[in-house]
Design an enzyme around this catalytic site. Structure first.
Site, PDB file in Angstrom:
ATOM      1  N   SER A   1       0.827  -1.208   0.000  1.00 46.75           N
ATOM      2  CA  SER A   1       0.000   0.000   0.000  1.00 46.75           C
ATOM      3  C   SER A   1       0.867   1.268   0.000  1.00 46.75           C
ATOM      4  O   SER A   1       0.373   2.352  -0.283  1.00 46.75           O
ATOM      5  CB  SER A   1      -0.930  -0.001   1.215  1.00 46.75           C
ATOM      6  OG  SER A   1      -0.168  -0.001   2.397  1.00 46.75           O
TER       7      SER A   1
ATOM      8  N   HIS B   1      10.962   1.056   3.867  1.00 47.83           N
ATOM      9  CA  HIS B   1      10.084   1.677   4.857  1.00 47.83           C
ATOM     10  C   HIS B   1       9.872   0.687   5.996  1.00 47.83           C
ATOM     11  O   HIS B   1       9.564  -0.472   5.756  1.00 47.83           O
ATOM     12  CB  HIS B   1       8.732   2.030   4.233  1.00 47.83           C
ATOM     13  CG  HIS B   1       7.722   2.525   5.219  1.00 47.83           C
ATOM     14  ND1 HIS B   1       8.018   3.500   6.151  1.00 47.83           N
ATOM     15  CD2 HIS B   1       6.426   2.185   5.449  1.00 47.83           C
ATOM     16  CE1 HIS B   1       6.931   3.744   6.890  1.00 47.83           C
ATOM     17  NE2 HIS B   1       5.968   2.954   6.488  1.00 47.83           N
TER      18      HIS B   1
ATOM     19  N   HIS C   1       8.666   0.396  10.490  1.00 44.20           N
ATOM     20  CA  HIS C   1       8.197   1.054  11.708  1.00 44.20           C
ATOM     21  C   HIS C   1       9.151   0.661  12.839  1.00 44.20           C
ATOM     22  O   HIS C   1       8.709   0.338  13.934  1.00 44.20           O
ATOM     23  CB  HIS C   1       6.757   0.650  12.034  1.00 44.20           C
ATOM     24  CG  HIS C   1       5.738   1.243  11.124  1.00 44.20           C
ATOM     25  ND1 HIS C   1       4.452   1.517  11.519  1.00 44.20           N
ATOM     26  CD2 HIS C   1       5.809   1.651   9.833  1.00 44.20           C
ATOM     27  CE1 HIS C   1       3.769   2.031  10.503  1.00 44.20           C
ATOM     28  NE2 HIS C   1       4.567   2.122   9.467  1.00 44.20           N
TER      29      HIS C   1
ATOM     30  N   ASP D   1      29.169   9.354  10.612  1.00 49.75           N
ATOM     31  CA  ASP D   1      29.769   8.459   9.614  1.00 49.75           C
ATOM     32  C   ASP D   1      28.805   8.175   8.461  1.00 49.75           C
ATOM     33  O   ASP D   1      29.228   7.761   7.386  1.00 49.75           O
ATOM     34  CB  ASP D   1      30.160   7.125  10.268  1.00 49.75           C
ATOM     35  CG  ASP D   1      31.496   7.205  11.006  1.00 49.75           C
ATOM     36  OD1 ASP D   1      32.287   8.111  10.739  1.00 49.75           O
ATOM     37  OD2 ASP D   1      31.738   6.337  11.876  1.00 49.75           O
TER      38      ASP D   1
ATOM     39  N   HIS E   1       4.711   9.186  11.815  1.00 51.06           N
ATOM     40  CA  HIS E   1       4.586   7.955  11.043  1.00 51.06           C
ATOM     41  C   HIS E   1       5.798   7.046  11.285  1.00 51.06           C
ATOM     42  O   HIS E   1       5.760   6.219  12.188  1.00 51.06           O
ATOM     43  CB  HIS E   1       4.402   8.340   9.568  1.00 51.06           C
ATOM     44  CG  HIS E   1       4.102   7.201   8.665  1.00 51.06           C
ATOM     45  ND1 HIS E   1       3.408   7.341   7.490  1.00 51.06           N
ATOM     46  CD2 HIS E   1       4.407   5.891   8.736  1.00 51.06           C
ATOM     47  CE1 HIS E   1       3.290   6.164   6.897  1.00 51.06           C
ATOM     48  NE2 HIS E   1       3.891   5.277   7.637  1.00 51.06           N
TER      49      HIS E   1
ATOM     50  N   TYR F   1      38.224   5.386   4.238  1.00 50.68           N
ATOM     51  CA  TYR F   1      37.806   4.266   5.065  1.00 50.68           C
ATOM     52  C   TYR F   1      37.498   3.040   4.194  1.00 50.68           C
ATOM     53  O   TYR F   1      37.000   3.172   3.082  1.00 50.68           O
ATOM     54  CB  TYR F   1      36.551   4.667   5.848  1.00 50.68           C
ATOM     55  CG  TYR F   1      36.030   3.593   6.758  1.00 50.68           C
ATOM     56  CD1 TYR F   1      36.511   3.475   8.061  1.00 50.68           C
ATOM     57  CD2 TYR F   1      35.067   2.692   6.317  1.00 50.68           C
ATOM     58  CE1 TYR F   1      36.025   2.482   8.904  1.00 50.68           C
ATOM     59  CE2 TYR F   1      34.592   1.699   7.162  1.00 50.68           C
ATOM     60  CZ  TYR F   1      35.069   1.596   8.442  1.00 50.68           C
ATOM     61  OH  TYR F   1      34.598   0.613   9.269  1.00 50.68           O
TER      62      TYR F   1
END
Lengths: 231, 231, 231, 231
Positions: A75, A95, A97, A120, A169, A227
């Site tokens: 969705s 994405h 949570h 960093d 969110h 690095y």
């Protein structure tokens, strides 16, 4: 890259999200883009990780039309495609949570740069979008989540901060491919955890001075990086 | 000790860092010194733990010249060699970004001695360096991190506190060898966790009185120790 | 009960401490008493859990004389024997530095009864001893830790609170045998965790009212208990 | 559905509670109802999860009479049956003492809706009951826990918030069956964790505005839902 390869890359990155404990149940989604073909592979909506297969990934074009796949795409697909259309350099989007990053998003404030672990990977604070407006909610909600993010990056390169927290969110992260976007989601959660502890331990703490931020970010990024094995 | 044995000791200690969950991805590094030969074995730069082998360890002398090894040594190597040159009693050094110790480092304050868990291992607070100066950043950044640490131990033995937090950065720990340095990194993280909880639960709490600190540290260290099987 | 059985019971309880993640390295110790024989079996001092065997347990009488065993008993042995001599009803004792319980001990304050999880096991707050005095430190430190505890239980039965936190140090728990003492150490850590969260979330919160505490504790303990299969 | 199937469903949901680390020892209980037969299957009182078998589940009718089973049902049975009698739409009930949800219960305050993770599952705050009165304690304690909950839902559908925290005690959750009730217990614990972090990081934060709550809850629930594969 064939659709099969693209779906395999998206599948592996989605499974890594689960292994890294950034999600509960079927939360979270990762996509990868094939810029030449103009399509992405993304996780289907609402399927548990334990049941996912590479073939469940859905191929969607940048206008959000399903090109291949039996399942409905995530969705959040329109947020992903919006980001790919506006951030030309990115190849993967994640994405989640995840707990600490989402808590910061719920405070509706950016995560200050308190230390070199943060510096960093991100040049400056981890931005937090403005709260979505009622007008935006009334339009295309998922696409407007993308607008929230690009508004927040006005004048700032998405390469300098491969991550954002959407107010109220949760986080979105990106990178050169889906695997790197997930890597940045792991880094964000760890940096958000440290920043939580720092802020609650010493509420008057402020961001590191710019000279340290410059040193650490530029030691790993850009033309003077030194690095790792690859330079 | 042969280079092979030295590399094996450094390798095992680096892997233990990963097993003890003190690092994410390839963060962190451990070294061990052979004082007779004047060389250290240290983790290569930017290689994930899952891919490390004993043979990947890099042998470097105290002037930071690679003596043996195909890979670039850790970007923190010059901090390690600086510590070995200035702290004559130490045989192993560990650097991590472990969560609670790093959060304290980000507050730019020492960890007070709130309890006997701390006093069993460190005599007094766990020192926090001053923030690196712009002049130091402009010089050799990694070597100056060593200078930050030794400046902070002026008048204090590194044996009384086998650990330090570098302001805005993270912890370094040491010991008689690499394994003991990692052991102290685990202890530091646990003590930092407890101190975080103590401080946030009761913000006005102060360090334990000196008589308890004396009793606990000296029960385990020095000529009157009586803890364990070995005395 | 033979020494072999007593040592087995103490060994199993010590290993459970490790499995329940209440200790790091060789921290912590559990003992069990044979009241008829007047001896306890206790963990040896400074031996890692991974190397422990039942036969390593040390048999010590209540005057702290080793009756059987090749190793030195835990340095906390005199605290254990002191508790067995003064709390007639207890059959096992556990000492840990578990994270949340130790943090409360470091605040030098009792853990208030904020909820029924607590009230199911402890009648009233979880007591915190006074800080050890300099005079006590100068005497027999480990035995005086026992004195701190019994002073704190003046007028209170050790059956009403099978646990205590020693100020600036950490928890001791007890029960009818070593296994139950470890069980109570697990409960204490969970209750201490919840109380930490409650206190930091709402600093003005106070203990539950007495009528709820009565209901919950007495539902599980004493002659009118009705919880579980055994009544 | 036969008693065997009902007991199997309740058994699996109880074991999932343990696997999801929402309980320590034998804490917690789940039941499922067969509305046609007017009976529930529920966990027996005080039996450790490792020893549970499907056949240990107890069949109880809605007047709390044991219909089948050798063991005593959970001491919380009368709370479960009370909820089934008063919330006609629910098919499963879960009770835990999960850490973050219980901490909020101990603060005796509802969990505000700080973010979309919460709004995806609960429409508005997660309600907290009033503290049980002395008169209620003097009556049937476990049944009165049900009364506390239904009083708290006066004017609110149990489908809009499939969860509640009982002040000074802990959470109850429900769903169309036992598995979904456990699912909601996992979601509650995660939302309570995020809300804890948000509140302690920014004490002046308030609930999200209603337009976002509407959007997220209604995107997943009710006739206009469009999330997942099933619409």
């Amino acid at each position: 890259m064939s659709y099969t390869e693209l779906k395999r890359a998206a599948y592996e990155a989605n499974m890594e999200l689960d292994r890294r404990k950034l999600v509960v149940y079927n939360f979270g989604n990762v996509s990868e883009i094939d810029r030449a073909k103009g399509v992405i592979a993304i996780k289907p909506s609402g399927v548990p990780y334990a049941e996912l297969t590479p073939d469940d990934m859905v191929i969607v074009d940048l206008d959000n039309t399903v090109v291949e796949g039996k399942l409905k795409p995530s969705s959040d697909t329109r947020t992903h495609t919006y980001l790919y259309r506006h951030f030309a350099s990115i190849g993967g989007v994640t994405h989640t949570h995840s707990t600490f990053a989402t808590a910061w998003a719920q405070t509706q404030r950016p995560i200050p740069c308190f230390g070199t672990t943060h510096a960093d990977f991100v040049y400056g604070d981890i931005p937090c979008t403005a709260l979505i407006t009622d007008a935006q909610i009334a339009r295309d909600y998922e696409e407007e989540t993308g607008v929230q993010i690009t508004d927040c990056f006005a004048g700032r390169s998405p390469d300098d901060a491969p991550m954002v927290i959407v107010a109220g969110h949760g986080p979105f992260t990106w990178g050169k491919d889906a695997a790197k976007a997930v890597y940045n989601a792991v880094i964000l959660e760890e940096v958000a955890h440290m920043a939580y502890l720092t802020q609650t331990l010493r509420p008057d703490i402020r961001s590191l001075k710019q000279t340290i931020i410059d040193k650490h970010f530029l030691r790993k990024h850009g033309k003077n990086a030194y690095y790792g094995q690859a330079q």
